[in-house]
Design an enzyme around this catalytic site. Sequence first.
Site, mmCIF file in Angstrom:
data_model
loop_
_atom_site.group_PDB
_atom_site.id
_atom_site.type_symbol
_atom_site.label_atom_id
_atom_site.label_comp_id
_atom_site.label_asym_id
_atom_site.label_seq_id
_atom_site.Cartn_x
_atom_site.Cartn_y
_atom_site.Cartn_z
ATOM 1 N N GLY A 33 0.830 -1.193 0.000
ATOM 2 C CA GLY A 33 0.000 0.000 0.000
ATOM 3 C C GLY A 33 0.870 1.250 0.000
ATOM 4 C CB CYS A 34 0.227 4.740 -1.016
ATOM 5 S SG CYS A 34 -1.350 5.068 -0.190
#
Length: 346
Positions: A149-150
């Site tokens: 995920g970011c």
Amino acid sequence: MSQKISIAVLGASGYTGADLVRLALTHPDIEIAALSANAKAGQSMADVWPHFAHVPLPGLVRADEIDWAGIDAVFGCLPHAASAELLSTLVGPRIIDLSADFRLNSAETYADWYGNPHPAPELLPDAIYGLTEYAADMLPAARIVACPGCYPTAALLALLPLLESGLIGHERITINALSGVSGAGRSLKEANLFTEVAEAVHPYGIGRHRHMPEIEQELSKRANGPVTISFTPHLVPMNRGELETITVELMPGKRAADLRAALGHRYAAAPFVHLLPEGKGPSTRMVRGSNHCVMNVFEDRIPGRAIVIVAIDNLVKGSSGQAIQNMNLMFGLPETAGLLAAPLFP
């Protein structure tokens, strides 16, 4: 390579899918063979994304209409659950998944945090966690790569070298994260309307954001022991970009300078991760539209603590750019292929 890599992008009508297409168009070794978007099947990419009006691209189709013969790699840019359900049926293409479905090692943990049983638990042992700077040796043989995920991408790049070096404690790690509104996806939500997000900052997922177990899982692996974090994300009124301010407790006798030295050593040869000059604060404007990550370390006024700040573009290094970086190493290409564009400014 003598022959281009034929790719399919699932979920090309979303922000990550569109940015992946944007990056793939300038990649010297990629051929875009198929684009899916079930709700917009039958439309062209230009219908959905006006910035592709001048680009010849395959039309959008339903995922089940794709002819997988000859496709080398598939990028899954679908929501969690939908991604694994579809990708688990594929035989042939190598899978680079940008959803959350293959990031967590435990199907039970996934069900607890995502609210539904894992769609393909039998595939979890085969998935490589694709934080490229730490997965490089495993990527050439990988069939399934789970792109982080970011928020985890930024946090892990900043924290892993410090934990591995024994410079910081395993507890009382506090992460305050800011992200552009594109991080919330493209679906219509009242909370994402312009009048809701403009001129305001919004915390969300307070105390239980889905990226927390992902961050703790990967930190604990590298620290050889359980690591706990406090993590609070915020949406800020900008389209893209992400900045995390991380407070850590130093091990006895250590200083912020030791943390800087560890990060500088770990990423000296990394093409996309950069330690800024001493005293310079990272900013999202330094990385906007690029696959770069910038970071730095500062002394806290409270003895025994330090502040680590890291910035990435949530849609590139935090998503589609890192996915292509992973693909490059999976197929024996230079890690930087198609990703050397400089950040956009202003």
